[in-house]
Design a protein around this motif. Structure first.
Motif: not given
Lengths: 337, 255, 364
Positions: A55-76
């Motif tokens: 369960e943790g793997d799915v949360i991290v890889r498919s949900l939190r990883f994309p939004r974190t990367v997106l946050g970094l890009i958009v924020g910059a």
């Protein structure tokens, strides 16, 4: 601005930038681990290193990883755009959200979707770019006379532009319930559920925008001395302004198309960056991009933590954090840069 | 007007420290001082725009702190530095606003109001331009229109804060001539803050020098303006010579 | 410089003050336009009535059908347009004089935003299917809007005043900040509700008279009536406030108290109007300046502004109501606030572009 010895000032500036670079991985890890379902360091390492579909793997890889990367890009993107706009307008309150640039992008996207002229994220970015550039040019042209004094007319023109485009956007979405339903989630500014590909799609636009911004920042150091002095030193003013416009447009359009308008990140980033690195715009753009990335991801994490099990969208958190800062800027500092 | 032990400031910052001052009635008093000496603050305190931290200002024996807003405005008029002129306001309407303290909310415009406004306009030589917008006037005329407004207030005391700022010398002389004639011809007490020592010396009946929030000297211009005093207060090396019976300040020329 | 009391002969007759004729003509023209708008709005619609039918119904004659259409269907909406238009324009006229800034208006200063946040919160949190009803609608909404606008008015005042002096530029910029913060909060509130509630809420936010009822505007009528008294009595003080704090103080005005009183009145008018019609933007900005220009006055005249505001909103609402059915562009009607924003925002941009930096009351 205090005039510390130049070398000392530069050391502080690079120190701040280094601190921001160190802060980035910290907030990124926090963004991967924290949320409605907090993960232990072990679970997080498991998800990153040996994913096996837990369960943790799915949360991290498919949900939190994309939004974190997106946050970094958009924020910059938003942070750099904020610094650039403040430099070009010499106004401490300039940022995409307040000056109507985001509203222009948002209206163009909504209109494009409604008329079925655009489809998918690349099309939305294109529409957003046209809208952002048009709004920026109109606001800048109308308030140009007041820009030399760095005054409030620009902010008022931006507010008028935002209201005007906001009304047009309302008119479009109100005529169609389907657009309305997706619009309201997009309009609030959120990193959630934007899909896996979104970061990949916006990245080239943001990278191009950041490169242009870096080039443009050197011109800003000259423009800060006034148009006459800058041109006497051999700067081509019109070209510098155009490059700046292009950079702001790319950065704003990419972030608005991907996440909706997120207010105040540009303002926060611009203000904090100048506090950290002083009057150098070259360092300011770099610091602004870093501050923007850190702030956006942090706002997203905060939004997930305070409102659990639901969440506050990043645009709401940045709005709530940014408004007091805006007012502090107005009260304490000169508006003219 | 009598100022006793007056201290003034903004918030925590004290600007005027325990000032005592007697202003002669029916004369033109000019307050001068270096930039930041507190001369405008002192004037604002005399007009009760600032509440005193210590001391008081008395008008004919009454503490102005005890007067109502209207009662004070019928005894003392103030022309602020660089006042805001709304677009579209005619000269006549501006001057008419000086009658506010003399009318209660139910009173209509009276013959007396009209007469006072006309007299004020004649006094500043603008009676023929009453219909023109204030913003269309030249700098010197605009300042005269504002002076007419405080004249229409019909008060015994008149406070002018740097009325010659932004005016060229000829218009500045015009305005000071007017201020002096208001004092001498109608027996009003006029107090004026100036930064120009030469103008101050030529027109003042009574000169007050403010330095670092205190009174450095007060008296007739020829007694106050001495080379020593100028060096002391303004850090200025100057000759003081007598021209037409009034002192003139001429900076020393260095080789 | 002559010191005598010489009166040139040609000036001896007319008053030294400027003529009141343009101001009276403006009031008259606005009143005519307002009445014409009311009559037309009552007559035009899906079932058209003649002007005669409308007039006879208004004086209590009319057939039952006309009565139904005029009094029950269209009346509340037209009444709300008049009341909201007058109230917002009055609020704008007062704020522009107090702030000495032609750009000051409830929407730019964030007063609308405060009212919107509070009202949307009520709609979203208390609303059932398709919006609020019952007690929440008739009492909760107006009270919430009033509280919201008073709160943002208070915040605005505390932030825009420094050392008891009001800075006209600072006030507008603080207001823009408040409005932006309010927008963020409203966006978030909109994501919380069911789409059936959000639609009406967004329409209301955009400024709509669609759902106006007679009981719903009773509160606004009370506030407007209560505000009229003090405004009439104290209008002369606005003439002093536009001259600046020091001059007004020197003329014997208690600047601080007067300003708070006027701000309170403007804020209450805004809150009550917003409760009825949502954020009808730019009306409070344009109507007073229009009235001021026509009257050739030094500040927005109150009566002329109110009538102009009422007339503008009645006609704008009629246009919003009829535009789509005439053009056949769709079944839904546009909220009138969209209409006023699309017309008003370019006007504001025009004002910003035209003004010369550093001139009176204008952010430079």
């Amino acid at each position: 601005m205090l005039h510390a010895p130049r070398s000392g000032r530069a050391v502080t500036a690079w120190g701040s930038i280094a601190a921001l670079v160190l802060l980035l991985p910290v907030v990124a890890v926090a963004s991967l681990a924290l949320g409605a379902n907090a993960l232990s360091p072990g679970e997080l390492a498991h998800a990153v290193l040996h994913p096996d579909g837990a369960e943790g793997d799915v949360i991290v890889r498919s949900l939190r990883f994309p939004r974190t990367v997106l946050g970094l890009i958009v924020g910059a993107a938003l942070g750099a755009a904020g610094v650039l706009m403040q430099g070009h307008t010499r106004n401490a309150l300039a940022e995409p959200g307040l000056l109507g640039v985001s509203a222009g992008a948002a209206f163009a996207v909504v209109l494009g979707l409604r008329l079925e002229l655009v489809q998918g994220l690349p099309g939305m970015i294109g529409a957003a770019a046209i809208g952002a550039a048009s709004a920026a040019v109109v606001v800048h042209t109308l308030a140009r006379r007041s820009i030399r004094q760095g005054g409030a007319a620009l902010v008022v023109a931006g507010a008028a532009m935002t209201a005007f485009l906001g009304a047009l956007t309302s008119a479009v979405v109100l005529l169609d319930a389907k657009t309305l339903d997706s619009y309201r989630f997009w309009a609030v500014g959120s990193l959630a559920e934007r899909g896996q590909e979104t970061p990949v799609t916006v990245l080239p636009f943001v990278v191009a925008g950041l490169l242009l911004a870096a080039v443009n920042a050197r011109s800003l150091d000259l423009l800060a001395l006034g148009d006459e002095v800058a041109s006497a030193m051999g700067l081509r003013i019109r070209r510098a302004r155009l490059v700046g416009l292009l950079a702001v447009t790319l950065l704003t359009a990419a972030s608005v198309a991907a996440c909706g308008p997120i207010a105040f990140i540009g303002l926060l980033a611009g203000t904090l960056a100048r506090l950290m690195v002083g009057a150098s715009w070259s360092r300011g753009v770099l610091a602004g991009a870093l501050v923007g990335a850190v702030l956006t991801v942090t706002s997203d994490v905060v939004g997930r933590l305070v409102a659990g099990p639901g969440e506050l969208q990043v645009g709401v958190v940045s709005g709530i954090l940014g408004a007091p800062l805006l007012i502090a800027v107005i009260r304490r500092r000169e508006l003219i840069l | 007007m009598k100022v006793t032990d007056l201290s003034l400031g903004y918030g925590e910052r004290r600007i005027i420290h325990h000032v005592d001052l007697d202003i002669p009635a029916g004369a033109l008093t000019v307050i001068v001082g270096p930039n930041g000496s507190g001369k405008s603050t002192l004037l604002r305190g005399m007009a009760r725009l600032l509440r005193p931290a210590t001391g008081a200002v008395h008008l004919n024996g009454t503490d102005i702190a005890d007067l109502g807003h209207g009662a004070l405005a019928r005894q003392l008029a103030l022309l602020p530095q660089a006042p805001a002129t709304p677009a579209g306001l005619s000269v006549g309407d501006l001057v008419a606003r000086g009658r506010f303290p003399h009318r209660s909310w139910y009173q209509r415009w009276s013959e007396r109001d009209e007469e006072v406004v006309r007299r004020a306009l004649s006094q500043v030589d603008l009676i023929d331009r009453a219909d023109e917008p204030v913003t269309e006037l030249s700098g010197g005329q605009r300042q005269r229109a504002w002076i007419a407004m405080v004249l229409a207030q019909d008060t015994e005391h008149l406070l002018l804060d740097e009325p010659t700022t932004f005016l060229d010398l000829a218009h500045a002389v015009d305005v000071m001539t007017l201020a002096r004639s208001v004092a001498h011809d109608s027996g009003r007490t006029v107090i004026c803050v100036l930064h120009d020592l030469t103008l101050a010396a030529r027109f003042a009946d009574h000169l007050v020098v403010v330095s670092q929030g205190r009174i450095a000297a007060a008296g007739a211009p020829k007694d106050v303006l001495t080379p020593e005093e100028l060096d002391d207060v303004f850090g200025l090396s100057a000759h003081v010579i007598d021209v037409d019976g009034a002192p003139a300040v001429v900076p020393v020329r260095r080789a | 410089m002559s010191l005598g009391v010489l009166l040139p002969a040609e000036r001896a007759q007319a008053s030294i003050r400027s003529s009141a004729t343009p101001a009276r003509l403006t009031v008259l023209a606005a009143a005519v336009l307002l009445l014409a708008g009311v009559a037309t709005s009552l007559a035009v619609g899906e079932s058209s009535l003649t002007l005669g039918q409308v007039l006879s119904t208004l004086v209590g004659q009319g057939d039952p059908f006309s009565r139904l259409v005029v009094v029950d269907f269209r009346g509340p909406r037209v009444g709300a347009a008049v009341l909201v238009g007058c109230s917002l324009a009055l609020a704008g006229a007062v704020l522009q004089s107090v702030a000495r800034n032609p750009l000051a208006s409830p929407d730019l200063l964030g007063l609308n935003a405060g009212a919107s946040v509070a009202a949307v919160a009520v709609v979203i949190l208390a609303g059932g299917n398709g919006g609020v009803s019952g007690l929440a609608a008739s009492v909760g909404l107006p009270v919430a809007a009033l509280v919201g606008s008073l709160t943002s008015g208070l915040v605005l005042y505390l932030l825009a005043i420094r050392g008891r002096q009001l800075d006209p530029v600072r006030m507008v910029v603080v207001g823009v900040g408040l409005a932006a913060a309010g927008t963020a909060l409203v966006s978030w509130l909109l994501t919380l509700g069911d789409v059936m509630v959000v639609g009406p809420a967004l329409a209301w936010l955009s400024g709509s008279l669609h759902a106006a009822t007679w009981p719903g505007q009773a509160g606004l009528l009370v506030v407007l009536a209560a505000a009229t008294g003090p405004l009439v009595l104290l209008a002369r003080r606005l003439d002093l406030l536009v001259l600046g704090d020091d001059t007004a103080g020197g003329l014997g005005l208690d600047v601080h108290r007067t300003r708070i009183l006027f701000l309170l009145l403007a804020t209450a008018l805004t809150g009550a109007a917003t409760a009825v019609a949502g954020a009808v933007v730019f009306l409070a900005l344009c109507a007073p300046q229009l009235a001021r220009g026509l009257s050739r006055a030094s500040r927005p005249p109150l009566l002329a502004s109110a009538l102009t505001g009422g007339a503008l909103l009645v006609w704008a609402d009629l246009a919003a109501r009829m535009l789509l059915s005439w053009t056949g562009f769709g079944p839904t009607e546009l909220p009138v606030g969209v209409f006023t924003a699309v017309l008003g925002a370019p006007y504001l941009l025009f004002v910003v572009a035209r003004q010369r930096a550093g001139s009176e009351g204008i952010p430079s």
